[in-house]
Design an enzyme around this catalytic site. Structure first.
Site, PDB file in Angstrom:
ATOM      1  N   LYS A 189      -3.395  -5.608 -11.240  1.00 28.69           N
ATOM      2  CA  LYS A 189      -4.523  -6.272 -11.074  1.00 28.69           C
ATOM      3  C   LYS A 189      -5.453  -5.853 -12.294  1.00 28.69           C
ATOM      4  CE  LYS A 189      -7.351  -9.269  -8.821  1.00 28.69           C
ATOM      5  NZ  LYS A 189      -7.071 -10.665  -9.287  1.00 28.69           N
ATOM      6  N   ASP A 249       6.979  -8.437   1.792  1.00 26.20           N
ATOM      7  CA  ASP A 249       6.999  -9.158   2.908  1.00 26.20           C
ATOM      8  C   ASP A 249       7.246 -10.540   2.495  1.00 26.20           C
ATOM      9  OD1 ASP A 249       6.815  -6.985   4.830  1.00 26.20           O
ATOM     10  OD2 ASP A 249       5.395  -8.024   6.169  1.00 26.20           O
TER      11      ASP A 249
END
Ligand code: NAD
Length: 366
Positions: A189, A249
């Protein structure tokens, strides 16, 4: 070299699924005369109940003297809505990763052809997807300074990375990319976070050593979208601790279910192998948990910790055989699965053991 494997079954469905990971290891050990020595230890909620500590010293010492650790899962619902509890099961997991120096978490994500219908994603998007995640495991926001004010009006968690922490996992990811399709996505990021700017700088610098590898820097929000838009664009993905936690996930949907994904955590001498799912309290004790991620974690354990690649492949193929025969646990069944083929944890574990025996008897190892 020690042949000791410590089993940390943990909480919730942990004991139900590790039972099958252990059985597979015991069977392979006996068949190939590996003299594996098995030990067991407590971690998580069960360890807090017994000793007050989510990672008792006795458990850590057992793991430190092992070649590998097979872990089930930790976590208990009694902590979920009670921020006042300062001792928590997940601390055991974070501490063991740190204590064993497990800075690299490796998560292979691909789908068995038979499970394409079990994913929430369209088959044409999934077919052929094969991603190897490298998630940094002992740094970042999960290990940074944190706190909550006494009046509970302010809380903070800090994200910190040292250059060496990024370098050592980046090197492993590049080495893996060299053995695969020579493509590496580094996810960060960097438009917002300084830690990500450092991350990007290190990856860029180290890429000079691997000129054959194509490096793509991608922001984590875009990566989250791209993963389900077109997972086949990824080969090796390298990312920081929390980003990797969340993205893998999400990526579990590429493999059909959380119950299908194994992982390996490596660093110094001891390796730790575990399914990526948690303790799943909603299905604990019902014989419906999918043990295949744990069985596949045992395969990774043999491959990485003991260099037993053929035996590991044999386990993966035995899982594939069972899926080809049509057997499913509930989480990987779809609308076309006949009810009679939806079986329990112990039943699918037994099927895998039988398929493994058949394969080994036929000496179809590769
Ligand atoms: P979870 O992974 O336990 O469960 C998420 C969902 O997936 C649930 O519906 C569960 O039933 C299902 N699921 C998970 N594993 C499955 C399996 N093997 N077979 C079939 N279905 C499966 O995540 P959660 O509900 O967010 O967390 C539950 C507890 O686990 C929490 O205490 C959390 O902190 C802990 N946790 C531990 C680990 C770990 O030990 N590595 C990882 C994640 C969460």
């Amino acid at each position: 070299m020690t042949n000791k494997i410590t089993i940390l079954a943990g909480d919730g469905i942990g004991p139900e699924v590790t039972e099958w990971g252990l059985k597979v290891l015991q069977y392979i050990g006996e068949r190939f005369g590996c003299d594996f020595v098995f030990d067991q230890g407590l971690i998580g909620h069960c360890a807090i109940e017994a000793t007050g500590d989510p990672l008792p010293t006795e458990t850590l010492v057992k793991c430190q003297s092992s070649k590998a650790v097979l872990l089930g899962a930790v976590g208990h619902p009694s902590y979920d809505y009670d921020p006042s509890k300062t001792i928590r099961p997940e601390q055991g997991l974070l501490r063991i990763r740190k204590a064993l120096g497990l800075y690299t978490n490796i998560r292979p994500i691909k789908i068995f052809d038979e499970l394409i219908g079990a994913s929430s994603l369209k088959p044409e998007i999934l077919k052929g997807a094969d991603i190897l995640f490298f998630r940094e495991l002992t740094g970042g926001i999960y290990f940074g300074e944190r706190g909550i004010s006494p009046d509970q009006l302010r809380a903070y968690d800090t994200m910190e990375y040292n250059r060496f922490e990024i370098e050592r996992i980046t090197e492993r990811a590049f080495e893996a990319a060299m053995k695969r399709n020579k493509k590496l996505h580094s996810v960060d990021k960097a438009n917002v976070l300084d830690t990500s700017r450092l991350w990007r700088d290190v990856v860029q610098e180290m890429s000079k050593k691997y000129p054959e590898v194509e490096v793509i820097h991608m922001y984590v929000d875009n990566a989250a979208m791209q993963l389900i838009r077109d997972p086949r664009q990824f080969d090796v993905v390298l990312t920081a601790n929390m980003f990797g936690d969340i993205l893998t996930d999400e990526a579990s949907q590429i493999s059909g279910s959380l119950g299908m994904l194994p992982s390996a955590s490596v660093g110094k001498e001891v390796g730790l192998f575990e399914p990526i799912h948690g303790s799943a309290p909603d299905i604990t004790g019902q014989n419906i948990a999918n043990p295949l991620a744990t069985i596949l974690s045992s395969a990774l354990l043999l491959d990485i910790a003991f260099d037993m690649k053929d035996e590991a492949d044999c386990i993966i193929k035995a899982v594939d055989d069972v899926l080809k025969d049509g057997f499913r646990t509930r989480d990987i069944a779809d609308s076309t699965t006949p009810k009679s083929m939806i079986i329990g944890t112990d039943e699918i574990g037994t099927e895998v053991m039988q398929a493994l025996e058949v394969r080994l008897n036929q000496a179809v190892v590769i």
